[in-house]
Every structure is written in structure tokens, then in C-alpha cells.
Scaffold this active site. Structure first.
Site: not given
Ligand code: NDP
Length: 309
Positions: A224, A272
């Protein structure tokens, strides 16, 4: 009772179709449809709009549509008593392993750099490294970290791993907790971050951590964005402490156009995409957890609110 799918992208129809195929008897609504709020027993969510779960008075559980649940646990409007489940899926694991191996190989063989130099018309051969020369340190040996280690070992790389408290049965050295962290880092020519985002891991990839890596190490953050202190990474790259960074996740996604990562020659970014839940593969486990929720059976892949993962 029914499931509602809440996401902030255009994938709701695909998830709905996958759930209906996996369990034709379970009513499924997508965000934006006319949903009978009192009928919703489970919300299947990915970055749901703030406040969107408050509408359902009979909600019994929340199923994340991915592996990382930080965005759910950080939503102050979700009562702590509601169980939260996450995705554990073989494709999610193997896709992540392939992504990490690809980034390591691209770096070892200089492919990122040659692509940049091609754009500038530069022909400049450089020495390369071999897989057998490197040890990869994997932070987080959970579902994804272990899958990554299996592929890397098969490819001929050496691994070391770091966990909070578990000692997984793996054929390489593992280290646990803050006391053993710096020994682990000292052996990690490539550092792959696959930790969940929790209050303990936020900001863990900082300058102090990077100083414990072998000089010229490569950082791969596929966990993350907020685990990384962005300014510390730029400093470490500019000082030569690190040779490069492959980043798939960011504090703000999409990454703002003004962010220095965009133009930094040693930062290699992807949007991502390291590993994305496959609706057809994941839908059966959501349907199974829905049935367990309604019948009071133990839930699969339930997240610990206390630990944050
Ligand atoms: P798991 O919950 O299976 O594993 C988490 C691992 O991290 C465990 O080994 C755990 O240790 C370790 N850990 C947790 N907290 C700490 C800590 N404070 N110190 C040291 N180790 C710690 O997670 P997954 O492998 O399924 O997923 C990891 C993360 O990957 C997700 O949370 C998500 O954020 C990210 N992800 C990113 C994707 C992408 O496309 N970029 C796709 C999917 C996931 P222990 O074993 O002791 O519990």
C-alpha cells in the site's frame, strides 16, 4: 436477504454477473440500482463511497473484493462488531508472484534503464547481474508473500522473509518482529513489501529502514502507498543508498501529476495492477461466506480488527 456490490469503478456489472453465475439463488444488487436497504445482509466492497454502508440497517457482514482491507477498517462509520472478510485467491497470489519476478528481472538486466535510454537515443551497454547473485527479502510472508517466495525460489533466487510473529514453514531463513528486522534488512538485496497496511506498518518504509539495506538495494512496494515515506525514498535514491524502486501503490491513486515520482529516473511505476481480483475466481468464496453469515457458521478469511489484517 441479498448482497449489494459497492465499488468506485465500472466493474460492478462484471462482479454482479460472476456472483449470479456462482450462486444463482442469491439476489445481488449493484450500487446505483434501486436497492431495498432492509434486504441487504452483506456488502461486497472495493473503495466504497464514504457513508454508503450506513444505508443498510440489517447488514451482517462486509466482504472486501480484494486482499487488503485497510480502507474498510479506516471507515469510522462501520461498526466494529460487523465481521469483515477478505479475498484469498490462487490467481491473486500467482499474479502477484509473476509481477514481482518480472520487476526483479527487469531491474537485474537493466530493462527499465534501457527503455528510458532508448527514448533519448542512447546506446550504452552496462554490466548486468545474475539471479543467483541476489537475495530477496520479503516483508510479510502471508498468502501473497509466500506465493512470491515460491516462484522466486523456483526461478533461482535466494529469499529471506520477515513476519510479525508467525514462523511459516518455508525453506529459507525467516525473521520476526522489530528485534530481528534489521538483520533481515541487511540480507535483502531486493526488498519486496507485502505487508498489510495497519497502524504498525504505515510509514515503515522510511529512510531509517533503507539505511539498513545493502548499498544499492532495489525496493519493490506492492503493498500500500502509505507504507512508504515518499520523500525518504527520493532522498535514498538521490544519495545512491538504493539503486531503484518499483512502485505499484501510492498515497493517492491516481498519483497526482505534480508528484516527483513521475519524472524520477530510478522510480518505475505501475498503476496498482500488480495483482487484481478476478471476479469469476473470487465470486464462489463470497457466495460461500454469505451463506455462512446467514446460517451462523464460522466465516472464511475473516480479518482481525485488533491486528488490522
Ligand atoms: P496476509 O494477511 O496473508 O499476510 C500479511 C503478512 O504480513 C503476514 O506474514 C504478517 O505476519 C505480516 N505482518 C503484518 N503486520 C506486520 C508487522 N507489523 N510486522 C511484520 N510483519 C507483519 O496478507 P496478503 O499476503 O494476502 O496481502 C498482503 C497485502 O498485499 C494486502 O494487505 C494488500 O494491501 C496488498 N495487496 C496489493 C495488491 C496490489 O495489486 N498491489 C493486490 C493484493 C494485495 P504474521 O504472519 O506474523 O501474521
Amino acid at each position: 436477504m441479498a448482497i449489494v456490490i459497492l465499488r468506485n469503478d465500472d466493474l460492478i456489472p462484471r462482479w454482479k454477473a460472476a456472483l449470479q453465475k456462482a450462486a444463482p439463488d442469491i439476489p445481488v444488487y449493484g450500487m446505483g440500482e434501486e436497492v431495498p436497504p432492509g434486504e441487504i445482509a452483506m456488502a461486497a466492497v472495493w473503495k466504497h463511497p464514504p457513508g454508503s454502508l450506513e444505508r443498510f440497517p440489517n447488514l451482517r457482514g462486509i466482504h472486501c473484493l480484494g486482499a487488503g482491507v485497510d480502507f474498510i477498517l479506516e471507515d469510522p462509520q462501520i461498526p466494529e462488531s460487523l465481521p469483515v472478510m477478505r479475498v484469498v485467491d490462487p490467481f491473486l497470489a500467482s499474479d502477484m508472484a509473476e509481477y514481482v519476478l518480472a520487476q526483479i528481472l527487469a531491474s537485474l538486466k537493466g530493462l527499465h534503464r534501457y527503455k528510458t535510454e532508448q527514448g533519448r537515443g542512447i546506446w550504452a551497454p552496462k554490466p548486468y547481474q545474475r539471479m543467483g547473485d541476489l537475495t530477496v527479502g520479503i516483508m510479510g510472508l502471508g498468502t501473497l508473500g509466500q506465493a512470491v517466495s515460491e516462484l522466486l525460489l523456483k526461478a533461482g533466487l535466494a529469499c529471506v522473509g520477515w513476519t510479525r510473529q508467525s514462523s511459516p514453514e518455508v525453506a529459507f531463513p525467516t525473521f520476526r518482529g522489530p528485534a530481528e528486522r534489521d538483520t533481515f534488512l541487511g540480507r535483502s538485496d531486493v526488498l519486496v513489501c507485502l505487508l498489510p497496511m495497519t497502524p504498525k506498518t504505515r510509514g515503515i518504509l522510511d529512510y531509517a529502514l533503507m539505511q539498513h539495506l545493502p548499498e544499492g538495494a532495489l525496493l519493490i512496494n506492492v503493498a500500500r502507498g502509505p507504507l512508504l515515506v515518499d520523500a525518504d525514498l527520493i532522498r535514498a535514491l538521490d544519495e545512491g543508498l538504493l539503486s531503484g524502486a518499483c512502485l505499484d501503490v501510492f498515497h493517492t491513486e491516481p498519483l497526482p501529476a505534480s508528484h516527483p515520482f513521475w519524472k524520477h529516473p530510478l522510480v518505475h511505476m505501475t498503476p496498482h495492477v500488480a495483482s487484481v481480483s478476478d471476479p469469476e475466481s473470487v465470486a464462489p468464496q463470497i457466495a460461500e461466506n454469505y451463506r455462512r453469515l446467514l446460517s451462523g457458521q464460522p466465516l472464511k478469511n475473516r480479518v482481525s480488527r485488533e491486528l488490522g489484517y
